[in-house]
Scaffold this active site. Structure first.
Site: not given
Length: 779
Positions: A439, A442, A518
């Site tokens: 997670d 990016e 999300d």
């Protein structure tokens, strides 16, 4: 929006850390303004006139006045085009550049141009640098104008390039990674992996996985274009229009702008199945998930204690609901620090994991890249000793702000750093974790006044070549996935790793899958969930799925159930929600939803052998589990325009309900006979039919003649065979292999046909009776 983002950041990390983030953001904004000033007065350079063409293995090199174009056809039929001696691609390709097809010919073309002729494609180049991609029969698929390179004046260095291509008026665009507004794409899309900074819906772009991969479908055929450039960019896709037959058609357009990097790209053409097979050969076969990862998994940001995890797992057992895995979010970390466990809230976490494993439930750990800058922390200290963290141009470690507070970030584009990071998973394996969930990769830094990532001048190794974050950003998560996957293979060589990642780039399927991120709770979020899975599958990432129920808020019982029904037919079947959001356990929505959700879970378990077969097929051929309705019939325009149904493999068509209050829905059928699996009624395609979709079920249709491996009522595998249409035939396959190991799966193929006595005959393709019990349906 920025004020709200700033307030949210302060709440997350505290005032002191927010002040540090503000300082970093202001410095980054000043650097961007300086860069924009340097772009003023840029001039465009075009290739000019063609001067010379010389052959080379697989194609040729065309020299223009101000540029040079290399064209090379590989043995698998993929075509590489690189302007100005573009370096060989490195991040996306699985095994380096494939061998050239020496049968390819470089020949003169009309009006002073040249063409490279291969078995599957012809690439024609005009004397001014325009490129046309043609089928062997001469039908054009793509026409590209000469590219433009925009140079900064006064020798400032750098620049960007733009390109524009035309496609057929009837063409439809797909792909570009994970896009919430598809799967059919129209409009402008950014190529920059981004945390949306909150929950997203169909109108939000970009998201965590952006890929410069266009999958174009038209009457003349399908083609895939991959721009092998990791820099920031933007794509504008405009569908064409067809006239009244008088020749006034308007072709579709693709406009591309990249902020830096080389102008190099790959083109493949053929049927959708052939395209994905060639794409898989080029960028790597999808990782095969372990058998248990094809079952239902439950996650939550908000499992504050081990007791809460035990309570939820016990609820699944109490209500007779299958549960393959529980996922632990950052709650279980000690002060949010990666590769730790809180000794107070999760004491003896290994014992908890052992209890769940005894019940048949695995445990998956979240892993974030941000490492707390905390001397005394084992991960930080070992990383500092290994010089593993990225630095700025002055040699100082770059700092960001994430969940553990001030943090530093490993440089996964360096092989020694990947080896160090991969070794850290030993701590997780020793505690009993069996899967890993990457997670925040990016990568994200909480900075409301900038792009929310690392400073663009951050230095990266980039496999020894060196570069900055402009080039490394989009492949940061890909390199992190590689580090984790390779580390797990070293630490536990007898098991297939299970790893999925929020962010990634082309080739990420080599190391695992992904999930939606999300997605907002609501009916638009439900529709975006399907878009993401279909689009990622067409980019070569077959294993993915959404947060069932959405990440935020409290779904209504109807919305939750419709999301659950969709998720039951997607590869990654996982519930998940944010801290403070409503519950996501099926029993929290009342007895009727519980009963209907139980039916979904039991059907997923019954179809588990079919999902295993699809996983093996994906690893061998690149074909996604979830396929658009036009997969076998791309020339049927009504199928190309359908975005609310999908094929699960070749055998099943799933038509989820994606709108509130829906109790009936229209389903567009591909050609052939299809059976409603609920009552075995037959329908004939192509064309639309209207089917009942009561709250407790959604239409799922089986293709006539298909063979589905399913779990039998007494255990083991049985073959569910759907009768062929009169005079027709069919078939299917069953993959059986080691559930979690590396032994190659054994695949049996079956044929189905009507006998002269009017009976359905099911035989192994190589001859002989079926190895499994057969249940005939649809007769």
């Amino acid at each position: 929006m920025r004020v709200r983002a700033a307030v949210a950041a302060i709440r997350l990390v505290g005032a002191a850390q927010a002040v540090r983030a503000l300082g970093a953001g202001l410095r980054a904004r000043a650097a961007r303004r300086a860069e924009l000033r340097s772009r003023a007065g840029e001039r465009a350079r075009t290739p000019g006139v063609l001067l010379e063409a010389r052959p080379c293995p697989g194609g040729g090199v065309l020299r223009f006045e101000r540029a040079e174009l290399e064209i090379r056809v590989t043995v698998r039929g993929a075509v590489f085009l690189g302007w100005d001696a573009a370096p060989e691609p490195s991040h996306a390709l699985a095994d380096g550049c494939p061998a050239a097809d020496v049968r390819t010919q470089l020949e003169p073309d009309k009006d002073g141009g040249w063409q490279v002729v291969s078995e599957r494609l012809t690439v024609a180049v005009s004397r001014h640098g325009a490129v046309e991609i043609r089928t062997p029969g001469g039908q054009w698929l793509r026409r590209e104008q000469p590219p433009r390179w925009w140079e900064r004046p006064g020798g400032a260095g750098g620049g960007h390039w733009t390109a524009c291509a035309r496609v057929a008026p009837d063409a439809r665009f797909f792909g570009l990674g994970g896009r919430a507004g598809g799967p059919r794409l129209r409009g402008s899309f950014r190529l920059w992996n981004s945390d949306p900074g909150g929950c997203f819906g169909p109108g939000d772009d970009p998201l965590s996985i952006t890929m410069p991969v266009q999958f174009v479908v038209a009457d003349a055929g399908c083609h895939l274009v991959f721009v092998d450039n990791t820099h920031d960019g933007r794509v504008r896709l405009t569908e064409g229009t067809e006239g009244d037959g008088s020749g006034h058609d308007r072709p579709g357009r693709c406009e591309l702008r990249m902020t830096g990097g080389p102008l190099r790209y790959w083109v493949l053409a053929g049927t959708p199945a052939r395209l994905l097979q060639g794409w898989s050969a080029l960028t790597g076969a999808p990782a095969l998930p372990p058998y248990w990862a094809l079952g239902h998994q439950h996650a939550r940001w908000g499992f504050d204690t081990a007791a809460e995890v035990r309570r939820v797992a016990a609820g699944y057992q109490e209500h007779g609901l299958p549960l393959a895995a529980v996922h632990l979010d950052i709650d279980h970390f000690d002060r949010h620090r990666v590769f730790t466990a809180d000794p107070v809230r999760f004491p003896g976490i290994g014992a908890l994991i052992g209890e769940l494993r005894a019940q048949g439930t695995r445990v998956v750990s979240i892993v974030d890249p941000g490492v707390a800058e905390a001397p005394g922390d084992a991960v930080y200290d070992s990383g500092r000793a290994a010089d593993a963290f990225v630095r700025d141009p002055r040699g100082r470690r770059v700092r960001g702000v994430v969940w553990p507070g001030r943090a530093v970030f490993p440089d996964f584009t360096a092989a020694p750093v990947r080896a160090w990071w991969g070794g850290l998973y030993a701590e997780r394996l020793e505690k009993g974790f069996e899967g890993f969930w990457h997670d925040m990769n990016e990568p994200v830094s909480f900075d409301p006044f900038s792009a929310g990532t690392l400073p663009l001048d951050t230095r990266h190794a980039l496999e020894g070549r060196g570069g900055d974050h402009r080039e490394a950003h989009n492949v940061y998560a890909l390199a992190m996935a590689r580090a984790g996957y390779e580390g797990l293979r070293r630490l536990r060589p007898e098991r297939r790793p299970f790893l999925f990642s929020r962010s990634g780039w082309v080739g990420m399927q080599r190391y695992g899958g992904t999930w939606s991120g999300d997605v907002a709770t609501g009916w638009p979020g439900l529709r975006a969930s399907l878009s993401l899975v279909v689009g990622l599958g067409l980019c070569g990432v077959p294993y993915s799925g959404p947060d069932i129920g959405g990440f935020d808020g409290s779904p209504s019982p109807e919305l939750y159930l419709r999301w659950f029904q969709l998720g039951a037919y997607l590869p990654l079947f996982r519930t998940h929600a944010a801290r403070g959001a409503g519950r996501r356990e099926p029993w929290e929505f009342g007895p009727q939803v519980l009963a209907d959700a139980r039916a979904c879970l039991l059907e997923r378990e019954r179809l588990r052998p079919y999902f295993t077969t699809l996983a093996v097929e994906a690893a061998r051929t690149g074909a996604p589990y979830v396929r658009p309705l036009w997969w076998h019939e791309p020339a049927l325009r009504r199928l190309r325009d359908c975005e609310d149904a999908f094929l699960l493999g070749d055998a099943l068509l799933v038509a989820p309900v994606l709108h509130e209050g829906g109790r009936r829905r229209t389903v567009v059928l591909p050609p052939g006979r299809w059976y409603d699996t609920r009552d075995e009624r037959a329908y004939e395609g192509p064309g639309p039919v209207e089917l009942a979709a009561p709250l407790g079920s959604v239409p799922v249709l089986a293709r006539a003649g298909s063979v589905l491996p399913v779990a039998g009522p007494e255990g083991g595998v049985e073959l569910e065979v759907w009768a062929p249409a009169p005079g027709g035939s069919g078939g299917g396959s069953v993959a059986v292999g080691t559930p979690d190991g590396w032994r190659p799966a054994r695949t049996e193929r079956y044929t189905v046909r009507w006998s002269t006595r009017g009976r359905v005959r099911v035989e192994r393709a190589e001859g002989g009776r079926p190895s499994y019990p057969v249940r005939l349906r649809g007769v």
